[in-house]
Design an enzyme around this catalytic site. Structure first.
Site, PDB file in Angstrom:
ATOM      1  N   CYS A 123       2.907   0.579  -7.965  1.00 37.41           N
ATOM      2  CA  CYS A 123       3.555   1.577  -8.812  1.00 37.41           C
ATOM      3  C   CYS A 123       4.089   2.744  -7.975  1.00 37.41           C
ATOM      4  CB  CYS A 123       2.559   2.143  -9.802  1.00 37.41           C
ATOM      5  SG  CYS A 123       1.700   0.879 -10.732  1.00 37.41           S
ATOM      6  N   ARG A 148       8.715  -0.745  -3.250  1.00 44.08           N
ATOM      7  CA  ARG A 148       7.279  -0.977  -3.372  1.00 44.08           C
ATOM      8  C   ARG A 148       6.970  -2.152  -4.302  1.00 44.08           C
ATOM      9  NH1 ARG A 148       4.691   4.250  -2.240  1.00 44.08           N
ATOM     10  NH2 ARG A 148       3.023   3.789  -3.682  1.00 44.08           N
ATOM     11  N   TRP A 162       3.857  -1.683 -11.497  1.00 48.03           N
ATOM     12  CA  TRP A 162       3.526  -3.013 -10.996  1.00 48.03           C
ATOM     13  C   TRP A 162       2.291  -3.415 -11.780  1.00 48.03           C
ATOM     14  CZ3 TRP A 162      -0.622  -5.156  -8.093  1.00 48.03           C
ATOM     15  CH2 TRP A 162      -0.343  -6.386  -7.515  1.00 48.03           C
ATOM     16  N   ASN A 184      -0.734   5.348 -10.729  1.00 50.48           N
ATOM     17  CA  ASN A 184      -0.696   4.277  -9.746  1.00 50.48           C
ATOM     18  C   ASN A 184      -2.138   3.965  -9.370  1.00 50.48           C
ATOM     19  OD1 ASN A 184      -0.380   2.644  -7.525  1.00 50.48           O
ATOM     20  ND2 ASN A 184       0.431   4.247  -6.183  1.00 50.48           N
ATOM     21  N   GLY A 185      -2.523   2.692  -9.391  1.00 52.30           N
ATOM     22  CA  GLY A 185      -3.895   2.336  -9.016  1.00 52.30           C
ATOM     23  C   GLY A 185      -4.598   1.652 -10.169  1.00 52.30           C
ATOM     24  N   GLU A 244       1.760 -17.209   9.152  1.00 56.64           N
ATOM     25  CA  GLU A 244       2.757 -16.209   8.755  1.00 56.64           C
ATOM     26  C   GLU A 244       4.021 -16.890   8.206  1.00 56.64           C
ATOM     27  OE1 GLU A 244       3.180 -13.297   8.048  1.00 56.64           O
ATOM     28  OE2 GLU A 244       5.205 -12.643   8.536  1.00 56.64           O
ATOM     29  N   LYS A 268       5.479 -16.248   4.547  1.00 60.50           N
ATOM     30  CA  LYS A 268       6.835 -15.721   4.357  1.00 60.50           C
ATOM     31  C   LYS A 268       7.624 -16.634   3.424  1.00 60.50           C
ATOM     32  CE  LYS A 268       6.875 -12.641   5.592  1.00 60.50           C
ATOM     33  NZ  LYS A 268       6.191 -11.512   6.179  1.00 60.50           N
ATOM     34  N   GLU A 321       6.226 -16.500  -0.261  1.00 56.81           N
ATOM     35  CA  GLU A 321       6.346 -15.252  -1.018  1.00 56.81           C
ATOM     36  C   GLU A 321       7.783 -14.939  -1.432  1.00 56.81           C
ATOM     37  OE1 GLU A 321       5.156 -11.633   0.973  1.00 56.81           O
ATOM     38  OE2 GLU A 321       6.019 -12.293   2.864  1.00 56.81           O
ATOM     39  N   HIS A 336      -8.086 -33.338   9.965  1.00 56.26           N
ATOM     40  CA  HIS A 336      -9.316 -33.057   9.218  1.00 56.26           C
ATOM     41  C   HIS A 336      -9.042 -32.849   7.737  1.00 56.26           C
ATOM     42  CE1 HIS A 336     -11.548 -32.957  12.918  1.00 56.26           C
ATOM     43  NE2 HIS A 336     -10.616 -32.170  13.431  1.00 56.26           N
ATOM     44  N   LYS A 360       4.968  -3.711  -2.291  1.00 55.44           N
ATOM     45  CA  LYS A 360       5.091  -3.390  -0.877  1.00 55.44           C
ATOM     46  C   LYS A 360       3.835  -2.723  -0.343  1.00 55.44           C
ATOM     47  CE  LYS A 360       7.259  -3.037   3.036  1.00 55.44           C
ATOM     48  NZ  LYS A 360       7.235  -4.297   3.798  1.00 55.44           N
TER      49      LYS A 360
HETATM   50  C1  F6R Z   1       3.841 -10.110   3.554  1.00 53.60           C
HETATM   51  C2  F6R Z   1       3.431  -8.715   3.494  1.00 53.60           C
HETATM   52  C3  F6R Z   1       2.022  -8.413   3.138  1.00 53.60           C
HETATM   53  C4  F6R Z   1       1.523  -7.185   3.918  1.00 53.60           C
HETATM   54  C5  F6R Z   1       0.121  -6.807   3.439  1.00 53.60           C
HETATM   55  C6  F6R Z   1      -0.443  -5.634   4.226  1.00 53.60           C
HETATM   56  O1  F6R Z   1       5.180 -10.237   3.929  1.00 53.60           O
HETATM   57  O2  F6R Z   1       4.219  -7.823   3.684  1.00 53.60           O
HETATM   58  O3  F6R Z   1       1.195  -9.512   3.351  1.00 53.60           O
HETATM   59  O4  F6R Z   1       1.522  -7.477   5.278  1.00 53.60           O
HETATM   60  O5  F6R Z   1       0.171  -6.467   2.083  1.00 53.60           O
HETATM   61  O6  F6R Z   1       0.322  -4.489   4.061  1.00 53.60           O
HETATM   62  P1  F6R Z   1       0.233  -3.289   5.066  1.00 53.60           P
HETATM   63  O7  F6R Z   1       0.717  -3.763   6.383  1.00 53.60           O
HETATM   64  O8  F6R Z   1       1.100  -2.216   4.481  1.00 53.60           O
HETATM   65  O9  F6R Z   1      -1.224  -2.899   5.143  1.00 53.60           O
END
Ligand code: F6R
Length: 608
Positions: free
Chosen positions: A2, A27, A74, A98-99, A480, A484, A487, A503, A603
């Protein structure tokens, strides 16, 4: 997560609130709303989906007023409907939040028992109802606020309007950040300085537990006990950044292409290019005398940390304990002396990472943080900050922050190796030289592989599942890559250590499961080739990301082979991140998803 904005001033605020909310779009959110007070009357507009819907609604039904609050939601409690969108109203009180209010259920039950009627499924509404109940008992807004805050458990940032106080907003923070912006005859509240950048660059950050009363020309900050406190104001860098896409279709694309520049910028902070050596100053973290290093982070930042573990252990002979922060914080890991802790976060606000940091702090460990947002809570609560100089990352999927995190971790592992006498001068010089040349190579690679990746991504967009494999530092990169892809394209993807294939996951291999193998021609290459043979023997289609030597040494038929330049081991995971990111990006573009704000994602994850 949020986003919150609040403005008390001298102009019509509704369009300004929406503008500020647009700057918080990165965000992640699924509904939005604003509320203002005009001629003693509190009113609001809310809309599901993107801000354009709220904008349209405001076009049809304008909101007047020179004081107001706004919110991008959010969803946590309750679906992302207009009815659950903030601001929430109760008896002339408007709340944005927010939260998560963790004890919302007992509070709600208590309020209902006292006759309250709830109109949403949100946890936020209990705050509005609680404030209204205290006002009804005769408490003034500030007293009602303080009493309500004392009842709340969980993590929250709040902004509150009182209909009978048309020149005052109250904000509060316990967990997610909240910033006050100082204008001339106007004051602002915002989740971050980026939101407030069009209005002011003079920012005061609230500490955890603080709450604040702002009017158009002053602010009063109180701590948890209700005592007035002073918090310094600072000139924020948020204003310096232009948050636009330039010539790119998406922020993610722009951020991928910014990597040569931001990685070079970040490396120059840790490497003395003239001397050809790393800079040794690591503040209170005395790598030479550590027995162990604890590391923790979430998501992409965690994968950066996993790669860092390989480097610290190999180059500095320093054992690393690493875990995702949501586990680390509850694992009750013994933390003996001669141990330091390192946390990695782009936003510097991730709730689990912050809680893990505090756990280590309570156990008297020296805390280091690799962070991108220098004013963030994690940065402020750490003993030593190792900045990533990536600039604001707006695309929800982390790209440039990841490669900058890797750059910092590579430098730190070398610094540790030098301090502990485990890295020879020759090796250090060779690795520094390789890192110095890396940004130029990144540029070349991005331009060279783009057409091939686009063609491949068109193919990939037809599949439902994708497997990523790698060994050594390519294993976290496989994780990763899978993260990527899933998501932003919503294609199911898994990352595995190549050696784990037999395995279990090998059972999945058939012609419908493309396997992306990340395999530079390093000391693991031959072993990974054996795993590729196993995939090929079962009809799996292979996409190989390797270098010239690797390509020359493989005779297997592949769906595509992406060939990168030969690089030193220390540069490989940073360089190989580029095709991994581009594959996810172009596949998502072909799938037509919302690349910068993928569904359900945020974000900055300020809740557990
Ligand atoms: C994936 C992504 C998330 C962040 C994770 C940690 O593309 O962006 O997995 O890496 O939410 O966020 P930060 O780095 O802000 O602690």
């Amino acid at each position: 997560m949020c986003g919150i904005v609040g403005i008390v001033g001298k102009r019509e605020v509704a369009p300004l609130l929406v503008d500020a909310l647009k700057r918080l779009e990165y965000r992640g959110y699924d509904s939005a709303g604003v509320a203002t007070i005009h001629e003693g009357h509190l009113d609001r507009r809310r809309a599901e989906g993107k801000l354009v819907n709220l904008d349209q609604k405001l076009g049809q039904y304008p909101l007047a007023g020179r004081i107001g609050i706004g919110h991008t939601r959010w969803a946590t409690h309750g679906a992302p409907t207009e009815n659950n969108a903030h601001p929430h109203f109760c008896s002339g009180i408007a709340v944005v939040h927010n939260g998560i209010i963790e004890n919302f259920a007992p509070l709600r039950a208590e309020l209902i028992a006292d006759g309250a009627e709830f109109h949403s499924q949100t946890d936020t509404e209990v705050v509005a109802q609680l404030l209204a109940a205290y006002r009804k008992q005769g408490l003034a807004p500030r007293d009602a606020m303080q009493k309500a805050l004392s009842r709340l458990e969980g993590a929250y940032a709040l902004a509150v309007l009182f209909e009978d106080q048309p020149d005052m907003i109250i904000g509060a923070r316990s967990g997610p950040p909240l910033a006050v912006g100082h204008g001339s005859g106007e004051m602002f509240l915002g989740s971050d300085a980026i939101a407030l950048a069009p209005f002011t660059d003079e920012i005061t950050y609230l500490n955890d537990g603080d709450w604040v009363v702002i009017t158009c020309d002053r602010l009063e900050i109180y701590d948890q006990a209700g005592q007035p406190v002073e918090r310094p104001s600072q000139i924020s860098r948020g204003a310096a950044y232009v948050v636009d896409k330039g010539n790119h279709r998406h922020f993610m694309e722009k951020e991928i292409y910014e990597q040569p520049e931001v990685v070079a910028h970040t490396l120059s902070h840790y490497i003395d290019f003239a001397e050809g050596r790393v800079r040794l100053d690591t503040g209170r973290i005395d790598f030479a005398n550590l027995d162990r290093l604890a590391m923790s982070a979430c998501g992409t930042a965690y994968y950066a940390g996993l790669i860092g573990k390989y480097w610290f252990e190999r180059f500095a002979r320093l054992p690393v304990e690493i875990d995702v922060a949501s586990e680390f914080r509850y694992r009750e890991m013994p933390l003996p002396g001669k141990m330091a802790a390192l946390f990695i976060s782009q936003s510097g606000e991730t709730a689990d990472t912050l809680a893990s940091l505090r756990y280590c702090k309570d156990n008297a460990l020296t805390i280091g943080a690799v962070v991108n947002v220098q004013e963030s809570t994690i940065a402020r609560e750490s003993d030593v900050v190792f900045p990533t100089l990536a600039g604001p990352e707006i695309g929800v999927a982390s790209t440039k922050a990841f490669t900058c995190q890797l750059s910092v971790l590579a430098a730190l592992a070398m610094i540790a190796g030098r301090a502990r006498g485990t890295l020879s001068i020759e090796d250090e010089t060779r690795m520094v030289q390789a890192l110095v040349e890396a940004p130029r190579l990144f540029n070349e690679v991005l331009n060279a592989i783009q057409p091939q990746v686009e063609t491949l991504s068109r193919e990939l967009s037809r599949f439902k599942d994708v497997l990523y494999l790698g060994r050594g530092t390519s294993f976290p990169l496989a994780l990763e890559g899978a993260l990527k892809l899933k998501e932003i394209s919503y294609i199911h993807a898994e990352g595995y250590a190549a050696g784990e294939l037999k395995h279990g996951p090998i059972a999945l291999i058939d012609e419908n499961m493309p396997v992306i193998v990340i395999a530079p021609h390093d000391r693991h290459f031959e072993k990974t080739v054996s795993n590729m043979q196993e995939v090929a023997a079962r009809g799996g289609q292979i996409i190989l990301i390797t270098d010239e030597k690797g390509a020359a040494a493989t005779t297997l038929e592949t769906m595509a082979t992406i060939v990168l330049p030969q690089v030193d081991d220390i540069v490989a995971p940073i360089l190989y991140a580029l095709p991994v990111q581009l594959i996810a990006y172009h596949t998502a573009v072909f799938m037509g998803t919302d690349v910068d704000q993928p569904r359900n994602l945020a974000k900055s994850v300020t809740v557990e």
